[in-house]
Design a protein around this motif. Structure first.
Motif, PDB file in Angstrom:
ATOM      1  N   ILE A  53       0.981  -1.208   0.024  1.00 54.16           N
ATOM      2  CA  ILE A  53      -0.141  -0.506  -0.085  1.00 54.16           C
ATOM      3  C   ILE A  53       0.786   1.296   0.327  1.00 54.16           C
ATOM      4  CG2 ILE A  53      -1.739   1.715   1.233  1.00 54.16           C
ATOM      5  CD1 ILE A  53      -2.793  -1.172   2.583  1.00 54.16           C
ATOM      6  N   GLY A  54       1.692   1.325   0.531  1.00 55.45           N
ATOM      7  CA  GLY A  54       3.312   2.600   1.283  1.00 55.45           C
ATOM      8  C   GLY A  54       3.295   2.777  -0.407  1.00 55.45           C
ATOM      9  N   LYS A  55       3.967   2.013  -1.376  1.00 57.08           N
ATOM     10  CA  LYS A  55       4.505   1.718  -2.220  1.00 57.08           C
ATOM     11  C   LYS A  55       3.065   2.604  -3.273  1.00 57.08           C
ATOM     12  CE  LYS A  55       7.714  -1.315  -1.327  1.00 57.08           C
ATOM     13  NZ  LYS A  55       8.843  -3.322  -2.317  1.00 57.08           N
ATOM     14  N   ASN A  56       2.226   1.789  -3.501  1.00 55.66           N
ATOM     15  CA  ASN A  56       1.501   2.122  -4.103  1.00 55.66           C
ATOM     16  C   ASN A  56       0.242   3.017  -4.778  1.00 55.66           C
ATOM     17  OD1 ASN A  56       2.399   0.155  -6.841  1.00 55.66           O
ATOM     18  ND2 ASN A  56       1.944  -1.746  -4.826  1.00 55.66           N
ATOM     19  N   PHE A  57       0.293   3.741  -2.767  1.00 57.20           N
ATOM     20  CA  PHE A  57      -0.829   4.566  -2.726  1.00 57.20           C
ATOM     21  C   PHE A  57      -0.357   5.904  -3.275  1.00 57.20           C
ATOM     22  CE2 PHE A  57      -2.841   7.832  -0.303  1.00 57.20           C
ATOM     23  CZ  PHE A  57      -4.614   6.339  -0.279  1.00 57.20           C
ATOM     24  N   GLY A  66      -6.369  14.649   8.587  1.00 57.31           N
ATOM     25  CA  GLY A  66      -5.624  13.145   7.867  1.00 57.31           C
ATOM     26  C   GLY A  66      -7.186  12.660   8.582  1.00 57.31           C
ATOM     27  N   GLY A  67      -6.639  11.352   8.892  1.00 52.15           N
ATOM     28  CA  GLY A  67      -7.222  10.488   9.614  1.00 52.15           C
ATOM     29  C   GLY A  67      -7.321   8.697   9.531  1.00 52.15           C
ATOM     30  N   VAL A  68      -8.640   7.619   9.684  1.00 54.35           N
ATOM     31  CA  VAL A  68      -8.372   6.727   9.431  1.00 54.35           C
ATOM     32  C   VAL A  68      -9.600   6.668   7.911  1.00 54.35           C
ATOM     33  CG1 VAL A  68      -8.601   4.334   9.404  1.00 54.35           C
ATOM     34  CG2 VAL A  68      -7.387   5.832  10.798  1.00 54.35           C
ATOM     35  N   LEU A  69      -9.356   5.782   6.740  1.00 53.63           N
ATOM     36  CA  LEU A  69     -10.561   5.399   5.831  1.00 53.63           C
ATOM     37  C   LEU A  69     -10.821   3.844   5.749  1.00 53.63           C
ATOM     38  CD1 LEU A  69      -8.983   4.269   2.889  1.00 53.63           C
ATOM     39  CD2 LEU A  69      -8.121   6.882   2.030  1.00 53.63           C
ATOM     40  N   LYS A  70     -12.201   3.391   5.549  1.00 50.39           N
ATOM     41  CA  LYS A  70     -11.591   1.999   5.574  1.00 50.39           C
ATOM     42  C   LYS A  70     -12.500   1.629   4.057  1.00 50.39           C
ATOM     43  CE  LYS A  70     -12.276   1.798  10.478  1.00 50.39           C
ATOM     44  NZ  LYS A  70     -13.532   1.371  11.454  1.00 50.39           N
ATOM     45  N   VAL A  71     -11.916   0.332   4.411  1.00 49.92           N
ATOM     46  CA  VAL A  71     -11.877  -0.831   2.502  1.00 49.92           C
ATOM     47  C   VAL A  71     -12.445  -1.831   3.165  1.00 49.92           C
ATOM     48  CG1 VAL A  71     -11.050  -1.027   0.339  1.00 49.92           C
ATOM     49  CG2 VAL A  71     -10.307   1.327   1.464  1.00 49.92           C
ATOM     50  N   ALA A  72     -13.594  -1.954   2.547  1.00 52.42           N
ATOM     51  CA  ALA A  72     -14.184  -3.861   2.248  1.00 52.42           C
ATOM     52  C   ALA A  72     -13.779  -4.121   1.002  1.00 52.42           C
ATOM     53  CB  ALA A  72     -14.715  -3.938   3.266  1.00 52.42           C
ATOM     54  N   PHE A  73     -13.468  -5.618   0.978  1.00 53.58           N
ATOM     55  CA  PHE A  73     -13.261  -6.413  -0.285  1.00 53.58           C
ATOM     56  C   PHE A  73     -13.780  -7.529  -0.061  1.00 53.58           C
ATOM     57  CE2 PHE A  73      -9.282  -5.167   0.992  1.00 53.58           C
ATOM     58  CZ  PHE A  73      -8.275  -6.494   1.659  1.00 53.58           C
ATOM     59  N   VAL A  74     -14.026  -8.875  -0.824  1.00 55.76           N
ATOM     60  CA  VAL A  74     -13.535 -10.442  -0.767  1.00 55.76           C
ATOM     61  C   VAL A  74     -12.367 -10.846  -1.023  1.00 55.76           C
ATOM     62  CG1 VAL A  74     -14.863 -12.373  -1.217  1.00 55.76           C
ATOM     63  CG2 VAL A  74     -16.350  -9.563  -1.243  1.00 55.76           C
ATOM     64  N   ILE A  75     -11.538 -11.486  -0.387  1.00 57.31           N
ATOM     65  CA  ILE A  75     -10.744 -12.244  -1.345  1.00 57.31           C
ATOM     66  C   ILE A  75     -11.483 -13.482  -1.899  1.00 57.31           C
ATOM     67  CG2 ILE A  75      -8.532 -13.727  -0.381  1.00 57.31           C
ATOM     68  CD1 ILE A  75      -8.543 -11.408   1.464  1.00 57.31           C
ATOM     69  N   LEU A 121     -15.232 -12.576   3.411  1.00 58.84           N
ATOM     70  CA  LEU A 121     -14.825 -10.032   4.031  1.00 58.84           C
ATOM     71  C   LEU A 121     -13.905  -9.581   4.552  1.00 58.84           C
ATOM     72  CD1 LEU A 121     -16.944  -7.838   2.750  1.00 58.84           C
ATOM     73  CD2 LEU A 121     -17.908  -8.343   4.591  1.00 58.84           C
ATOM     74  N   TYR A 122     -13.286  -8.999   4.105  1.00 58.65           N
ATOM     75  CA  TYR A 122     -11.987  -8.596   4.974  1.00 58.65           C
ATOM     76  C   TYR A 122     -11.911  -7.044   4.435  1.00 58.65           C
ATOM     77  CZ  TYR A 122      -6.709  -7.908   6.623  1.00 58.65           C
ATOM     78  OH  TYR A 122      -6.209  -7.822   6.754  1.00 58.65           O
ATOM     79  N   GLU A 123     -11.764  -6.606   5.826  1.00 57.27           N
ATOM     80  CA  GLU A 123     -11.808  -4.990   6.305  1.00 57.27           C
ATOM     81  C   GLU A 123     -11.235  -3.980   6.281  1.00 57.27           C
ATOM     82  OE1 GLU A 123     -14.181  -1.990   8.830  1.00 57.27           O
ATOM     83  OE2 GLU A 123     -15.678  -2.201   7.590  1.00 57.27           O
ATOM     84  N   LEU A 124     -10.244  -3.469   5.945  1.00 57.40           N
ATOM     85  CA  LEU A 124      -8.293  -2.723   5.871  1.00 57.40           C
ATOM     86  C   LEU A 124      -8.537  -1.755   5.913  1.00 57.40           C
ATOM     87  CD1 LEU A 124      -5.770  -3.595   6.183  1.00 57.40           C
ATOM     88  CD2 LEU A 124      -5.769  -2.468   3.974  1.00 57.40           C
ATOM     89  N   PRO A 125      -8.664  -0.918   7.787  1.00 56.39           N
ATOM     90  CA  PRO A 125      -8.141   0.759   7.954  1.00 56.39           C
ATOM     91  C   PRO A 125      -7.467   1.193   7.461  1.00 56.39           C
ATOM     92  CG  PRO A 125      -7.786  -0.414   9.427  1.00 56.39           C
ATOM     93  CD  PRO A 125      -8.269  -1.722   8.958  1.00 56.39           C
ATOM     94  N   ILE A 126      -6.690   2.242   6.792  1.00 52.79           N
ATOM     95  CA  ILE A 126      -5.177   3.159   6.081  1.00 52.79           C
ATOM     96  C   ILE A 126      -5.540   4.449   6.296  1.00 52.79           C
ATOM     97  CG2 ILE A 126      -4.224   3.101   4.001  1.00 52.79           C
ATOM     98  CD1 ILE A 126      -6.231   1.308   2.428  1.00 52.79           C
ATOM     99  N   LYS A 127      -4.265   4.507   7.397  1.00 48.38           N
ATOM    100  CA  LYS A 127      -4.509   5.650   8.412  1.00 48.38           C
ATOM    101  C   LYS A 127      -3.826   6.848   7.180  1.00 48.38           C
ATOM    102  CE  LYS A 127      -2.464   8.159  12.923  1.00 48.38           C
ATOM    103  NZ  LYS A 127      -1.741   7.683  13.635  1.00 48.38           N
ATOM    104  N   ILE A 128      -4.114   7.686   7.030  1.00 46.99           N
ATOM    105  CA  ILE A 128      -3.444   9.127   5.968  1.00 46.99           C
ATOM    106  C   ILE A 128      -3.645   9.580   7.703  1.00 46.99           C
ATOM    107  CG2 ILE A 128      -4.387  10.671   4.571  1.00 46.99           C
ATOM    108  CD1 ILE A 128      -4.606   7.852   3.591  1.00 46.99           C
TER     109      ILE A 128
END
Length: 132
Positions: A53-57, A66-75, A121-128
């Protein structure tokens, strides 16, 4: 009498077909990450996911605090990532960028429940961080 018998047969057939369709949808629903016995994993583990994520964002023009955004996806059972959705967006393009990066993810190891590969189902928080 033949009409009534035909009507009963048709109603039974329609009812049986709709019950089958419902069972398929429920069986195909993704499991929650916490509920599976073998959890899916990004290649190399969580730290590698953060590196990916750090390399591609690519940070958009963001002037927020700033804050935390959340993305949910299915594996999926084959490890591919699908149905990427932004659950919590910080705005100014941050959610769209997170969705793009997660969609570009390599295949994960698949999740398992009761010895069978399942969708998870996976939910991933990403800190900005604040840009100011």
């Amino acid at each position: 009498m033949k009409r009534i018998l035909l009507l009963v047969i048709i109603l039974f057939g329609v009812n049986f077909a709709s019950a089958q369709a419902t069972a398929t949808i429920v069986d195909d629903a993704p499991y929650n990450y916490e509920d599976v016995e073998v959890r899916p994993e990004f290649p190399g583990g969580y730290n590698e996911l953060m590196n990916f994520i750090g390399k591609n964002f690519k940070m958009p023009e963001y002037e927020g605090n700033g804050g935390v955004l959340k993305v949910a996806f299915v594996i999926e059972v084959d490890g591919s990532v699908t149905n990427v959705k932004v659950v919590k967006d910080l705005g100014e393009g941050t959610g769209a960028e997170a969705k793009r990066v997660i969609s570009a993810s390599p295949r994960w190891s698949s999740g398992e429940f009761r010895g069978k590969k399942v969708r998870v189902l996976y939910e991933l928080p990403i800190k900005i961080a604040s840009q100011g």
